[in-house]
Design an enzyme around this catalytic site. Structure first.
Site, short mmCIF file in Angstrom:
data_model
loop_
_atom_site.label_atom_id
_atom_site.label_comp_id
_atom_site.label_asym_id
_atom_site.label_seq_id
_atom_site.Cartn_x
_atom_site.Cartn_y
_atom_site.Cartn_z
N SER A 33 0.86 -1.18 0.00
CA SER A 33 0.00 0.00 0.00
C SER A 33 0.90 1.22 0.00
O SER A 33 1.99 1.20 0.55
CB SER A 33 -0.88 -0.01 1.25
OG SER A 33 -1.67 1.14 1.30
N LYS A 87 -14.53 -7.23 -5.76
CA LYS A 87 -15.49 -6.91 -6.81
C LYS A 87 -15.42 -5.41 -7.13
O LYS A 87 -15.08 -4.65 -6.23
CB LYS A 87 -16.92 -7.29 -6.42
CG LYS A 87 -17.38 -6.88 -5.03
CD LYS A 87 -17.69 -5.51 -4.61
CE LYS A 87 -18.33 -4.46 -5.38
NZ LYS A 87 -18.73 -3.30 -4.55
P1 NAP Z 1 -10.55 2.67 -0.85
O1 NAP Z 1 -10.48 2.56 0.62
O2 NAP Z 1 -10.90 3.99 -1.45
O3 NAP Z 1 -9.21 2.20 -1.57
C1 NAP Z 1 -8.54 1.00 -1.23
C2 NAP Z 1 -7.05 1.21 -1.35
O4 NAP Z 1 -6.66 1.16 -2.71
C3 NAP Z 1 -6.58 2.56 -0.84
O5 NAP Z 1 -6.33 2.49 0.52
C4 NAP Z 1 -5.33 2.82 -1.65
O6 NAP Z 1 -4.22 2.40 -0.92
C5 NAP Z 1 -5.48 1.96 -2.88
N1 NAP Z 1 -5.63 2.78 -4.07
C6 NAP Z 1 -6.62 3.66 -4.36
N2 NAP Z 1 -6.42 4.21 -5.56
C7 NAP Z 1 -5.29 3.67 -6.02
C8 NAP Z 1 -4.53 3.86 -7.21
N3 NAP Z 1 -4.95 4.70 -8.18
N4 NAP Z 1 -3.43 3.15 -7.38
C9 NAP Z 1 -3.01 2.30 -6.43
N5 NAP Z 1 -3.66 2.10 -5.28
C10 NAP Z 1 -4.80 2.78 -5.08
O7 NAP Z 1 -11.59 1.62 -1.46
P2 NAP Z 1 -12.41 0.46 -0.75
O8 NAP Z 1 -13.69 0.98 -0.25
O9 NAP Z 1 -11.56 -0.31 0.16
O10 NAP Z 1 -12.79 -0.39 -2.04
C11 NAP Z 1 -11.83 -1.15 -2.75
C12 NAP Z 1 -12.57 -2.21 -3.55
O11 NAP Z 1 -13.33 -3.01 -2.63
C13 NAP Z 1 -13.58 -1.63 -4.55
O12 NAP Z 1 -13.56 -2.35 -5.73
C14 NAP Z 1 -14.92 -1.77 -3.83
O13 NAP Z 1 -15.99 -1.94 -4.75
C15 NAP Z 1 -14.69 -3.03 -3.03
N6 NAP Z 1 -15.54 -3.11 -1.83
C16 NAP Z 1 -15.67 -2.05 -0.99
C17 NAP Z 1 -16.54 -2.13 0.09
C18 NAP Z 1 -16.72 -1.00 1.06
O14 NAP Z 1 -17.56 -1.11 1.97
N7 NAP Z 1 -15.96 0.08 0.98
C19 NAP Z 1 -17.26 -3.29 0.31
C20 NAP Z 1 -17.05 -4.38 -0.52
C21 NAP Z 1 -16.19 -4.26 -1.60
P3 NAP Z 1 -2.91 3.31 -0.79
O15 NAP Z 1 -3.28 4.72 -1.18
O16 NAP Z 1 -2.51 3.19 0.62
O17 NAP Z 1 -1.94 2.68 -1.72
#
Ligand code: NAP
Length: 307
Positions: A33, A87
């Protein structure tokens, strides 16, 4: 088995880390990350470093948003690692097909996870519907984006899916519980003036048996949140409420929860089985419905969105 988690954001912390910690199959051996870490676990800020220096970690689980995910997944596969995808499995279907071809050619496991399919009552709903004649199915997926996605700019950018980020969960359940395949017939997408993705959508689906199948997805829901699927058949009505956690037949609570508690523990148990037996699990039907809704949908401009 040792697993590395990539993208230490909301879902990694909320679900993946506890599911791995509670699993007899898995050990969280490293994270990748740019900012996030997990206490007591070796942290990398670059995937290539992990792949080069930790050949003992055979499985990589990607928790990034969809757009950056393909590059990470392909690098992990090319380095001979099995891959588990949050997903949706990619930003486009072509990306998913390319990953699947690569995994198959290399004899690696690739798993497109759909966590909502692992909700307690989804298997019971599928079993109940198997021999029924469907006449109508309605998806009502209404939640407050400010409550569930605070500060997440990517959901409003191209490839972020907008309201279909949660909506695809409903469609992953529908494609699992119906014994036939649907396709999108018509859609309307409400898109805020300052965003690239819809904040609300209605979708009508073609059902091969002629049932009336529709979905209403809205991210502007105050108060009670609704994640419900109602299936009306010639011999009774099934309701899946709370995102698949509750099942009712003609208003009466029904069904038996699947074994092992929790959606993500079930996903990791399935990944362990997939790696053990080999092969890929890439059901792209939920994503096809969403990409087709985005392709066919009539766009209706609506109020700008502000956090
Ligand atoms: P998030 O917190 O916004 O992002 C997850 C991580 O991805 C961030 O901490 C970041 O880590 C990394 N990231 C973001 N943009 C990036 C980029 N351009 N390049 C490289 N790394 C990047 O998102 P999330 O809510 O966890 O969701 C991630 C996935 O899980 C999505 O596909 C979502 O549909 C799925 N999901 C989410 C939930 C929910 O409740 N949020 C539930 C089920 C599934 P760093 O900046 O630390 O590298």
């Amino acid at each position: 088995m040792k697993v590395a988690l990539v993208g230490i954001g909301k879902i990694a912390v909320d679900q993946h880390v506890p599911a791995i910690a509670g699993s007899p199959d898995w050990e969280l051996a490293a994270t990748v990350s740019r900012k996030g870490t997990v206490e007591g676990v070796e942290a990398f800020d670059d995937l290539s470093d992990l792949l080069r220096t930790r050949p003992d970690i055979r499985v990589v689980s990607l928790c990034l948003p969809p757009v950056p995910r393909f590059d990470y997944a392909m690098r992990a596969l090319e380095a001979g690692r099995h891959v588990m995808l949050e997903k949706p499995p990619g930003a486009t279907l072509a990306e998913c097909h390319a990953l699947e071809r690569t995994a198959r050619a290399a004899g690696l496991s690739l798993y497109a996870t759909w966590h909502s399919r692992e909700a307690d009552m989804v298997a019971s709903a599928k079993a109940w519907l198997a021999d029924k004649t469907l006449t109508r199915l309605t998806v009502t997926w209404k939640e407050d984006v400010r409550r569930w996605h605070p500060g997440q700019a990517w959901i409003w950018e191209p490839g972020g899916l907008g309201v279909f980020d949660p909506g695809i969960n409903a469609l992953s359940i529908v494609t699992e519980i119906l014994p036939v395949d649907l396709h999108v017939a018509q859609a309307e997408l409400e898109i805020p003036a300052n965003c690239q993705t819809p904040i609300a959508a209605t979708v009508a689906f073609h059902h091969p048996g002629g049932a009336d199948v529709r979905g209403v997805f809205d991210w502007r829901q105050d108060g009670d949140q609704t994640w419900e699927i109602e299936a009306v058949t010639e011999t009774g009505t099934l309701t899946l409420a709370d995102g698949g956690a509750v099942m009712r037949i003609d208003g009466e609570t029904s069904g038996t929860a699947a074994p092992l508690a929790g959606e993500y523990p079930r996903l990791y148990a399935k990944m362990a089985q997939l790696v053990a037996r080999g092969g890929t699990d890439m059901d792209l039907r939920p994503m096809t419905l969403v990409t087709d809704a985005l392709a066919l949908g009539r766009r209706v401009p609506t109020d700008p969105f502000h956090e």
